[in-house]
Design an enzyme around this catalytic site. Structure first.
Site, PDB file in Angstrom:
ATOM      1  N   PRO A   9       0.791  -1.221   0.000  1.00 21.67           N
ATOM      2  CA  PRO A   9       0.000   0.000   0.000  1.00 21.67           C
ATOM      3  C   PRO A   9       0.832   1.285   0.000  1.00 21.67           C
ATOM      4  CG  PRO A   9      -0.139  -1.113   2.125  1.00 21.67           C
ATOM      5  CD  PRO A   9       0.518  -2.065   1.179  1.00 21.67           C
ATOM      6  N   ASN A  10       0.316   2.234  -0.773  1.00 20.83           N
ATOM      7  CA  ASN A  10       0.873   3.590  -0.885  1.00 20.83           C
ATOM      8  C   ASN A  10       2.172   3.658  -1.678  1.00 20.83           C
ATOM      9  OD1 ASN A  10      -1.195   4.858   0.779  1.00 20.83           O
ATOM     10  ND2 ASN A  10      -0.277   3.717   2.467  1.00 20.83           N
ATOM     11  N   ARG A  17       4.294  10.970  -1.802  1.00 22.41           N
ATOM     12  CA  ARG A  17       4.259  10.702  -0.361  1.00 22.41           C
ATOM     13  C   ARG A  17       5.620  11.006   0.288  1.00 22.41           C
ATOM     14  NH1 ARG A  17       4.808   4.240   0.944  1.00 22.41           N
ATOM     15  NH2 ARG A  17       4.271   5.069   2.988  1.00 22.41           N
ATOM     16  N   TYR A  22      10.949   9.048   1.189  1.00 24.98           N
ATOM     17  CA  TYR A  22      10.907   8.092   0.072  1.00 24.98           C
ATOM     18  C   TYR A  22      11.452   8.633  -1.247  1.00 24.98           C
ATOM     19  CZ  TYR A  22       7.940   5.637   3.403  1.00 24.98           C
ATOM     20  OH  TYR A  22       7.460   5.022   4.524  1.00 24.98           O
ATOM     21  N   ASN A  73       8.133  -5.691  -1.063  1.00 24.25           N
ATOM     22  CA  ASN A  73       8.067  -4.563  -0.135  1.00 24.25           C
ATOM     23  C   ASN A  73       6.599  -4.477   0.293  1.00 24.25           C
ATOM     24  OD1 ASN A  73       7.916  -2.205   1.268  1.00 24.25           O
ATOM     25  ND2 ASN A  73       9.115  -0.994  -0.189  1.00 24.25           N
ATOM     26  N   ALA A  76       3.263  -0.861   4.581  1.00 25.30           N
ATOM     27  CA  ALA A  76       2.732  -0.848   5.950  1.00 25.30           C
ATOM     28  C   ALA A  76       2.306  -2.248   6.422  1.00 25.30           C
ATOM     29  CB  ALA A  76       1.555   0.116   6.048  1.00 25.30           C
ATOM     30  N   HIS A  79       4.322  -4.571   8.916  1.00 22.69           N
ATOM     31  CA  HIS A  79       4.276  -4.492  10.376  1.00 22.69           C
ATOM     32  C   HIS A  79       2.988  -5.046  10.979  1.00 22.69           C
ATOM     33  CE1 HIS A  79       7.542  -1.933   9.170  1.00 22.69           C
ATOM     34  NE2 HIS A  79       6.721  -1.054   8.634  1.00 22.69           N
ATOM     35  N   ASP A  86       1.975 -15.764   6.211  1.00 15.37           N
ATOM     36  CA  ASP A  86       1.499 -17.134   5.979  1.00 15.37           C
ATOM     37  C   ASP A  86       1.521 -17.489   4.496  1.00 15.37           C
ATOM     38  OD1 ASP A  86       1.134 -17.560   8.652  1.00 15.37           O
ATOM     39  OD2 ASP A  86      -1.058 -17.381   8.623  1.00 15.37           O
ATOM     40  N   GLU A  97      12.946  -9.368   1.360  1.00 13.54           N
ATOM     41  CA  GLU A  97      12.193  -8.190   1.775  1.00 13.54           C
ATOM     42  C   GLU A  97      12.984  -6.925   1.448  1.00 13.54           C
ATOM     43  OE1 GLU A  97      12.178  -8.004   6.043  1.00 13.54           O
ATOM     44  OE2 GLU A  97      10.468  -6.643   6.121  1.00 13.54           O
ATOM     45  N   HIS A  99      12.851  -2.526   1.775  1.00 14.16           N
ATOM     46  CA  HIS A  99      12.238  -1.261   2.190  1.00 14.16           C
ATOM     47  C   HIS A  99      13.093  -0.130   1.657  1.00 14.16           C
ATOM     48  CE1 HIS A  99       9.419  -3.313   4.721  1.00 14.16           C
ATOM     49  NE2 HIS A  99      10.421  -4.034   5.185  1.00 14.16           N
ATOM     50  N   ILE A 100      12.427   0.855   1.098  1.00 14.14           N
ATOM     51  CA  ILE A 100      13.157   2.007   0.573  1.00 14.14           C
ATOM     52  C   ILE A 100      13.832   2.757   1.713  1.00 14.14           C
ATOM     53  CG2 ILE A 100      12.774   4.301  -0.457  1.00 14.14           C
ATOM     54  CD1 ILE A 100      10.782   2.939  -2.350  1.00 14.14           C
ATOM     55  N   SER A 101      13.113   2.930   2.804  1.00 13.45           N
ATOM     56  CA  SER A 101      13.649   3.679   3.945  1.00 13.45           C
ATOM     57  C   SER A 101      14.369   2.745   4.927  1.00 13.45           C
ATOM     58  CB  SER A 101      12.509   4.411   4.663  1.00 13.45           C
ATOM     59  OG  SER A 101      11.627   3.485   5.259  1.00 13.45           O
ATOM     60  N   ARG A 106      13.449   4.113  12.291  1.00 15.33           N
ATOM     61  CA  ARG A 106      12.186   4.865  12.338  1.00 15.33           C
ATOM     62  C   ARG A 106      11.357   4.483  13.582  1.00 15.33           C
ATOM     63  NH1 ARG A 106       9.461   4.831   6.607  1.00 15.33           N
ATOM     64  NH2 ARG A 106       8.210   6.453   7.664  1.00 15.33           N
ATOM     65  N   ARG A 110       7.399   0.264  13.495  1.00 18.23           N
ATOM     66  CA  ARG A 110       7.970  -0.290  12.264  1.00 18.23           C
ATOM     67  C   ARG A 110       9.057  -1.333  12.545  1.00 18.23           C
ATOM     68  NH1 ARG A 110       5.819   3.244   8.311  1.00 18.23           N
ATOM     69  NH2 ARG A 110       5.523   5.313   9.190  1.00 18.23           N
TER      70      ARG A 110
HETATM   71  C1  DQA Z   1       8.315   1.045   3.581  1.00 20.35           C
HETATM   72  C2  DQA Z   1       8.454   1.217   5.096  1.00 20.35           C
HETATM   73  C3  DQA Z   1       7.131   0.957   5.790  1.00 20.35           C
HETATM   74  O1  DQA Z   1       7.270   1.110   7.191  1.00 20.35           O
HETATM   75  C4  DQA Z   1       6.078   1.934   5.299  1.00 20.35           C
HETATM   76  O2  DQA Z   1       4.834   1.648   5.884  1.00 20.35           O
HETATM   77  C5  DQA Z   1       5.977   1.971   3.827  1.00 20.35           C
HETATM   78  C6  DQA Z   1       7.204   1.904   3.016  1.00 20.35           C
HETATM   79  C7  DQA Z   1       9.612   1.414   2.851  1.00 20.35           C
HETATM   80  O3  DQA Z   1       9.743   1.024   1.695  1.00 20.35           O
HETATM   81  O4  DQA Z   1      10.489   2.086   3.398  1.00 20.35           O
HETATM   82  O5  DQA Z   1       4.904   2.164   3.259  1.00 20.35           O
HETATM   83  O6  DQA Z   1       8.059  -0.319   3.329  1.00 20.35           O
END
Ligand code: DQA
Length: 158
Positions: A9-10, A17, A22, A73, A76, A79, A86, A97, A99-101, A106, A110
């Protein structure tokens, strides 16, 4: 080798955003970046983004027997989602896995990654490059250069 790149998501709001976290590049830029390095590395790729947990679970299930590995990725849902954990365990595909950040630097909420418990590796805080690092890791695993595709799959949560 065929890989599925899943984004949660997002991630479609990249570029808009929280650019201080990001960056200014869009999801379309991310897709182009992934397609370009996959072409360079000789990887066949499938890309999917959804804002819906069940859609991500469906995409992971569809990957069974169809791809050699998953780069995910979960955004959200990282977490919160036992369902995605599963699903990854159910298909048993090597998964990495991303994550950009730098999530470890953080908020406390998270600091848990459910999906990460079914992944053999996590790359966080490398921006878009993390997706390439993940793909290269899965490539190396497939070629037998490194061992341990399922090293973290056995971790359980009490
Ligand atoms: C994220 C980190 C997550 O905590 C956050 O909810 C995201 C992006 C990242 O790519 O850094 O939506 O997965």
């Amino acid at each position: 080798m065929k890989l599925l790149f899943l984004n949660g998501p997002n991630m479609n709001m990249l570029g808009v955003r929280e650019p201080d976290i990001y960056g200014r590049q869009t999801y379309a830029d991310l897709e182009n970046y992934i397609r370009d390095f996959c072409r360079e590395l000789g990887i066949e790729c499938e890309l999917y983004q959804s804002n819906h947990e069940g859609d991500l679970v469906d995409a992971i299930q569809r990957a069974y027997g169809a791809v050699d590995g998953i780069v995910i990725n979960p955004a959200a849902y990282t977490h919160t989602s036992v369902a995605i954990l599963d699903a990854l365990k159910a298909v048993g595909l090597p998964a990495v896995e991303v994550h950009i950040s730098a999530v470890s630097e953080r908020e406390s909420f998270r600091q848990v990654s459910y999906a990460g418990m079914a992944c053999c590796r996590t790359f966080a805080g490398h921006g878009f490059a993390g997706y390439r690092m993940a793909a290269e890791h899965l490539l190396a695993l497939q070629r037998g250069v490194i061992a341990g595709a399922s090293s973290r799959v056995e971790i359980t949560v009490e």
